[in-house]
Write an enzyme that holds these catalytic residues in place. Structure first.
Site, PDB file in Angstrom:
ATOM      1  N   LYS A  77       0.846  -1.190   0.000  1.00 45.72           N
ATOM      2  CA  LYS A  77       0.000   0.000   0.000  1.00 45.72           C
ATOM      3  C   LYS A  77       0.888   1.249   0.000  1.00 45.72           C
ATOM      4  O   LYS A  77       1.840   1.347   0.783  1.00 45.72           O
ATOM      5  CB  LYS A  77      -0.900   0.008   1.242  1.00 45.72           C
ATOM      6  CG  LYS A  77      -1.987  -1.053   1.238  1.00 45.72           C
ATOM      7  CD  LYS A  77      -3.089  -0.713   0.252  1.00 45.72           C
ATOM      8  CE  LYS A  77      -4.290  -1.622   0.425  1.00 45.72           C
ATOM      9  NZ  LYS A  77      -5.392  -1.273  -0.506  1.00 45.72           N
ATOM     10  N   ASP A 127      -0.444  -0.895  -4.666  1.00 43.75           N
ATOM     11  CA  ASP A 127      -1.778  -0.288  -4.694  1.00 43.75           C
ATOM     12  C   ASP A 127      -1.679   1.142  -4.182  1.00 43.75           C
ATOM     13  O   ASP A 127      -1.383   1.374  -3.006  1.00 43.75           O
ATOM     14  CB  ASP A 127      -2.739  -1.091  -3.821  1.00 43.75           C
ATOM     15  CG  ASP A 127      -4.178  -0.584  -3.900  1.00 43.75           C
ATOM     16  OD1 ASP A 127      -4.433   0.343  -4.698  1.00 43.75           O
ATOM     17  OD2 ASP A 127      -5.037  -1.115  -3.171  1.00 43.75           O
ATOM     18  N   LYS A 158     -14.248  -7.514  -6.716  1.00 40.62           N
ATOM     19  CA  LYS A 158     -14.560  -7.679  -5.297  1.00 40.62           C
ATOM     20  C   LYS A 158     -16.072  -7.843  -5.178  1.00 40.62           C
ATOM     21  O   LYS A 158     -16.833  -7.077  -5.793  1.00 40.62           O
ATOM     22  CB  LYS A 158     -14.119  -6.457  -4.485  1.00 40.62           C
ATOM     23  CG  LYS A 158     -12.616  -6.217  -4.462  1.00 40.62           C
ATOM     24  CD  LYS A 158     -12.282  -4.935  -3.692  1.00 40.62           C
ATOM     25  CE  LYS A 158     -10.792  -4.669  -3.663  1.00 40.62           C
ATOM     26  NZ  LYS A 158     -10.470  -3.348  -3.048  1.00 40.62           N
ATOM     27  N   CYS A 160     -10.728  -8.253  -1.969  1.00 41.46           N
ATOM     28  CA  CYS A 160     -11.724  -8.254  -0.899  1.00 41.46           C
ATOM     29  C   CYS A 160     -11.564  -6.983  -0.088  1.00 41.46           C
ATOM     30  O   CYS A 160     -10.569  -6.273  -0.188  1.00 41.46           O
ATOM     31  CB  CYS A 160     -11.563  -9.472   0.011  1.00 41.46           C
ATOM     32  SG  CYS A 160     -10.040  -9.467   1.002  1.00 41.46           S
ATOM     33  N   ASP A 200      -6.661 -11.482   1.776  1.00 42.06           N
ATOM     34  CA  ASP A 200      -6.136 -11.562   3.137  1.00 42.06           C
ATOM     35  C   ASP A 200      -6.932 -10.758   4.156  1.00 42.06           C
ATOM     36  O   ASP A 200      -6.501 -10.615   5.298  1.00 42.06           O
ATOM     37  CB  ASP A 200      -4.664 -11.148   3.175  1.00 42.06           C
ATOM     38  CG  ASP A 200      -4.458  -9.651   2.918  1.00 42.06           C
ATOM     39  OD1 ASP A 200      -5.333  -9.024   2.281  1.00 42.06           O
ATOM     40  OD2 ASP A 200      -3.420  -9.108   3.344  1.00 42.06           O
TER      41      ASP A 200
END
Length: 328
Positions: free
Chosen positions: A151, A176, A247, A275, A299
């Site tokens: 991230k 991301d 998602k 997710c 995760d």
């Protein structure tokens, strides 16, 4: 007559989850239970503020279709009754679960998908100082994770990535940015990622700036997340992204997710399966899509201090499946 229950839950995390939009110490979910003929189907959705959702709004959407649900509403009717989002996801997955239990099948059988013994999933490294992120990446690698999702926001990009790559030279990295970058300077950042052998970049620009990616030459694949919700999103993504992140909370359930996966592949996109922060209840219905995905990022439950039972059989960086664990 079908009995319907819906209720919110709060699940504490074992450590803060930090992305560009802020830090979380717990996740709030909404659960739907459908009981019919002595059988119960369960689904879960995570309200997401980025899409204007809250616990209250999701519960209100579910309440709006409660009479129809009690009278036997089908998955097909649900697609027309509610928009894509967490409310429809919770109901849709509960309907899938109920149908599977009625037919004494797993979702793998319901979707005609062979069940693998193992699914590789990304483990997330949340935003922190470069040294702390490198330490987290190394700990995950040493625990068995081979695919790490990094991230990032708009600061210390070079420092963070170079520290992580030095710590885990053999790991597969995906990045991301959660919509925090701008078109200016994007080419140089993409080249940096490619030089550091990053395998994929997810949603670098705000969704409303997708046009900047048209005819944009880039040395690594780019994945649409916030820009892709349902099949209706695909035409605007063509020629701008190589992958789409599916998602269930964005598609509004497994029904549309399966259709989106088929349409995306037909249009030439590779797939990522993602997710929200969630419990294992929300991961089980997504698992049949993992076989179609180039990257799986499932995760969410591994961030919980305690998960539901039965929990998805996570190992660090993988989900190990057996016939006994397939149904959830």
């Amino acid at each position: 007559m079908r009995r319907v229950k819906c209720y919110p839950e709060a699940w504490p995390l074992h450590s803060p989850f930090v992305i560009a939009r802020g830090s979380r110490n717990e996740v709030n979910v909404v659960v739907v239970e459908l009981e019919e003929d002595g059988l119960k189907g369960v689904g879960e959705g995570t309200p997401y503020a980025r899409y204007g959702e809250s616990e209250a709004s999701v519960l209100a959407q579910i309440a709006s279709v409660l009479p129809a649900l009690e009278q036997g509403m089908t998955r097909e009717a649900l697609q027309q009754a509610l928009p894509a989002g967490a409310a429809r996801n919770a109901i849709d997955c509960a309907l899938w679960d109920l149908a599977a239990r009625r037919q004494q099948q797993t979702l793998w059988q319901q979707t005609a998908t062979p069940m693998p013994a193992r699914i590789v999933t990304a483990q997330t490294v949340s935003i922190d100082a470069p040294e702390a992120m490198a330490s987290s990446a190394l700990a995950l690698w040493e625990n068995g994770a081979t695919l790490l999702k990094i991230k990032l926001d708009d600061s210390f990009i070079t420092e963070r990535l170079m520290a992580i790559r030095a710590a885990v030279p053999a790991a597969t990295l995906i990045v991301d940015a959660n919509e925090t970058w701008q078109p200016e300077g994007l080419a140089a950042r993409c080249q940096l990622l490619a030089d550091l052998r990053v395998a994929m970049l997810e949603q670098p620009l705000p969704a409303q700036q997708d046009e900047a990616l048209a005819n944009f030459i880039h040395p690594l694949p780019i994945c649409a997340d916030e820009s892709c919700h349902t099949r209706a999103s695909l035409p605007a993504l063509k020629g701008r992204y190589e992958l789409v992140n599916i998602k269930l909370d964005k598609t509004g359930g497994l029904t549309e997710a399966l259709a989106l996966a088929d349409a995306a592949r037909a249009a030439g996109f590779d797939l990522m399966l993602g997710c929200m922060l969630c419990t294992s209840r929300a991961i089980y219905p997504a698992l049949p899509l993992a076989a179609r995905a180039r990257f799986a990022d499932l995760d969410g439950p591994t961030w919980l201090a305690v998960d539901v039972e039965p929990a998805v059989p996570f190992a660090c960086g993988a989900i190990r499946l057996t016939p006994a664990s397939a149904a959830g």
